[in-house]
Scaffold this motif. Structure first.
Motif, PDB file in Angstrom:
ATOM      1  N   ALA A 154     -21.373 -23.832 -30.418  1.00  0.00           N
ATOM      2  CA  ALA A 154     -22.435 -24.783 -30.721  1.00  0.00           C
ATOM      3  C   ALA A 154     -23.240 -25.144 -29.478  1.00  0.00           C
ATOM      4  O   ALA A 154     -24.464 -25.294 -29.536  1.00  0.00           O
ATOM      5  N   SER A 155     -22.583 -25.272 -28.348  1.00  0.00           N
ATOM      6  CA  SER A 155     -23.306 -25.553 -27.110  1.00  0.00           C
ATOM      7  C   SER A 155     -24.126 -24.342 -26.692  1.00  0.00           C
ATOM      8  O   SER A 155     -25.198 -24.476 -26.109  1.00  0.00           O
ATOM      9  N   ARG A 156     -23.628 -23.145 -26.986  1.00  0.00           N
ATOM     10  CA  ARG A 156     -24.417 -21.943 -26.766  1.00  0.00           C
ATOM     11  C   ARG A 156     -25.740 -22.053 -27.501  1.00  0.00           C
ATOM     12  O   ARG A 156     -26.805 -21.739 -26.957  1.00  0.00           O
ATOM     13  N   ASP A 157     -25.706 -22.513 -28.759  1.00  0.00           N
ATOM     14  CA  ASP A 157     -26.930 -22.626 -29.546  1.00  0.00           C
ATOM     15  C   ASP A 157     -27.913 -23.623 -28.926  1.00  0.00           C
ATOM     16  O   ASP A 157     -29.123 -23.393 -28.909  1.00  0.00           O
ATOM     17  N   LYS A 158     -27.391 -24.740 -28.403  1.00  0.00           N
ATOM     18  CA  LYS A 158     -28.265 -25.734 -27.787  1.00  0.00           C
ATOM     19  C   LYS A 158     -28.889 -25.202 -26.499  1.00  0.00           C
ATOM     20  O   LYS A 158     -30.075 -25.417 -26.229  1.00  0.00           O
ATOM     21  N   ASP A 165     -27.129 -18.828 -33.625  1.00  0.00           N
ATOM     22  CA  ASP A 165     -26.254 -17.884 -34.320  1.00  0.00           C
ATOM     23  C   ASP A 165     -24.785 -18.090 -33.997  1.00  0.00           C
ATOM     24  O   ASP A 165     -23.929 -17.570 -34.686  1.00  0.00           O
ATOM     25  N   GLY A 166     -24.449 -18.835 -32.923  1.00  0.00           N
ATOM     26  CA  GLY A 166     -23.063 -19.108 -32.592  1.00  0.00           C
ATOM     27  C   GLY A 166     -22.255 -17.884 -32.228  1.00  0.00           C
ATOM     28  O   GLY A 166     -21.042 -17.984 -32.043  1.00  0.00           O
ATOM     29  N   TYR A 167     -22.900 -16.729 -32.095  1.00  0.00           N
ATOM     30  CA  TYR A 167     -22.162 -15.478 -31.905  1.00  0.00           C
ATOM     31  C   TYR A 167     -22.484 -14.794 -30.575  1.00  0.00           C
ATOM     32  O   TYR A 167     -21.583 -14.418 -29.829  1.00  0.00           O
ATOM     33  N   THR A 168     -23.754 -14.622 -30.294  1.00  0.00           N
ATOM     34  CA  THR A 168     -24.146 -13.881 -29.103  1.00  0.00           C
ATOM     35  C   THR A 168     -24.139 -14.766 -27.860  1.00  0.00           C
ATOM     36  O   THR A 168     -23.953 -15.980 -27.937  1.00  0.00           O
ATOM     37  N   SER A 169     -24.365 -14.153 -26.708  1.00  0.00           N
ATOM     38  CA  SER A 169     -24.666 -14.862 -25.468  1.00  0.00           C
ATOM     39  C   SER A 169     -26.176 -14.738 -25.252  1.00  0.00           C
ATOM     40  O   SER A 169     -26.875 -14.074 -26.023  1.00  0.00           O
ATOM     41  N   CYS A 170     -26.704 -15.375 -24.219  1.00  0.00           N
ATOM     42  CA  CYS A 170     -28.155 -15.347 -24.066  1.00  0.00           C
ATOM     43  C   CYS A 170     -28.567 -15.695 -22.648  1.00  0.00           C
ATOM     44  O   CYS A 170     -27.759 -16.137 -21.828  1.00  0.00           O
ATOM     45  N   ARG A 171     -29.861 -15.523 -22.391  1.00  0.00           N
ATOM     46  CA  ARG A 171     -30.517 -16.094 -21.214  1.00  0.00           C
ATOM     47  C   ARG A 171     -31.720 -16.875 -21.718  1.00  0.00           C
ATOM     48  O   ARG A 171     -32.544 -16.382 -22.479  1.00  0.00           O
ATOM     49  N   ASN A 172     -31.806 -18.123 -21.310  1.00  0.00           N
ATOM     50  CA  ASN A 172     -32.917 -18.985 -21.699  1.00  0.00           C
ATOM     51  C   ASN A 172     -33.418 -19.702 -20.457  1.00  0.00           C
ATOM     52  O   ASN A 172     -32.782 -20.637 -19.978  1.00  0.00           O
ATOM     53  N   VAL A 176     -28.058 -18.906 -17.972  1.00  0.00           N
ATOM     54  CA  VAL A 176     -27.370 -17.684 -18.383  1.00  0.00           C
ATOM     55  C   VAL A 176     -26.128 -18.146 -19.130  1.00  0.00           C
ATOM     56  O   VAL A 176     -25.206 -18.701 -18.529  1.00  0.00           O
ATOM     57  N   VAL A 177     -26.124 -17.962 -20.445  1.00  0.00           N
ATOM     58  CA  VAL A 177     -25.128 -18.604 -21.305  1.00  0.00           C
ATOM     59  C   VAL A 177     -24.164 -17.559 -21.852  1.00  0.00           C
ATOM     60  O   VAL A 177     -24.560 -16.638 -22.569  1.00  0.00           O
ATOM     61  N   LEU A 178     -22.888 -17.712 -21.508  1.00  0.00           N
ATOM     62  CA  LEU A 178     -21.831 -16.831 -21.992  1.00  0.00           C
ATOM     63  C   LEU A 178     -21.082 -17.557 -23.098  1.00  0.00           C
ATOM     64  O   LEU A 178     -20.490 -18.618 -22.868  1.00  0.00           O
ATOM     65  N   ASN A 179     -21.099 -17.004 -24.277  1.00  0.00           N
ATOM     66  CA  ASN A 179     -20.398 -17.592 -25.414  1.00  0.00           C
ATOM     67  C   ASN A 179     -18.901 -17.371 -25.229  1.00  0.00           C
ATOM     68  O   ASN A 179     -18.435 -16.231 -25.129  1.00  0.00           O
TER      69      ASN A 179
END
Length: 266
Positions: A154-158, A165-172, A176-179
């Motif tokens: 959930a924090s990944r989504d924020k 999506d609660g599934y992937t990681s991302c860069r915003n 740099v967000v590691l799920n």
């Protein structure tokens, strides 16, 4: 009051003062990031070994893999690790990064996690191999170009923004967000050990922060470019977590597949 009693009372007051000072020092807050509250900075534990005569025989044991547990929705509070004087790479632009772990995650030692991240970003097959970038892990109170977060789904989504999506990681932006769900479990049918997937997810998302876009598989049986979305599918390629796997830049055609994103997991 007798002299002995006065000395005892004075010693007690001094002990309380020292204890209060140590507690205040241990709980001193650090600079808060934009993403949420910082609880404390976590460092390596240190201890003084006993004199040689008092040491007990050491029994070698096989390390036990600690299970990683976490809620789907975390608190949004973060533990930051101290930085390092080491700089990965010998030339190119210096990019400084911080490392933060959400406090609800158990089974991930902050100091060990920081060592893993530094090892991945400092690998001779990683982003510093091309001479364009140098990378340094800095502390929470130092200027940084980006922050690597290990976050609950959930924090990944924020932190990621956009579609949750609660599934992937991302860069915003500079995040740099590691799920943590991916850090703990990787993805089904990846075809490589968990450590390889972790190397991929760190290198891939950091690559976005360094300006890299998505790439496609160059052909069946070939290594996947690190900027291919390997979490969602390999499309005939085999896992590869490095942009310079043999000391030379390895890329695929620019683009991305229209792969569905699995349902988020905890």
């Amino acid at each position: 009051m007798p002299k002995t009693a006065r000395r005892a009372a004075a010693a007690a007051v001094l002990a309380m003062a020292v204890a209060a000072a140590l507690t205040a020092c241990e709980r001193q807050p650090v600079a808060a990031p934009a993403a949420g509250t910082v609880v404390t900075a976590i460092g390596d534990a240190t201890s003084v070994p006993p004199p040689p005569a008092e040491r007990e025989p050491v029994t070698q044991t096989v390390p036990v893999e600690v299970a990683i547990t976490f809620p789907r929705t975390g608190s949004g509070q973060w533990m930051f690790t101290p930085g390092s004087d080491d700089v990965a790479g010998t030339q190119g632009r210096l990019m400084r990064y911080r490392i933060a772990i959400e406090t609800d995650i158990d089974g991930v030692g902050p100091a060990d996690f920081a060592r893993q991240i530094r090892g991945i970003l400092g690998d001779r097959r990683g982003w510093t191999a091309g001479g364009q970038w140098r990378l340094q892990h800095v502390g929470p109170d130092q200027p940084a170009d980006f922050t690597i977060y290990l976050a609950t789904p959930a924090s990944r989504d924020k932190l990621c923004g956009g579609t949750a999506d609660g599934y992937t990681s991302c860069r915003n932006g500079s995040n740099v967000v590691l799920n943590v769900a991916r850090w703990a479990h990787a993805v089904p049918n990846y075809g490589a050990p968990l450590d390889v997937y972790r190397q991929y997810m760190v290198t891939h998302e950091t690559g976005h922060r360094l300006g890299q876009g998505h790439e496609l598989c160059p052909g069946p049986g070939k290594p996947a470019p690190v900027m291919e979305q390997q979490t969602l599918g390999l499309h005939g390629c085999v896992p590869n977590p490095w942009p310079f796997p043999n000391g030379r830049a390895y890329e695929g055609p620019p683009g991305e597949y229209d792969d569905p994103i699995p349902a988020g997991d905890s």
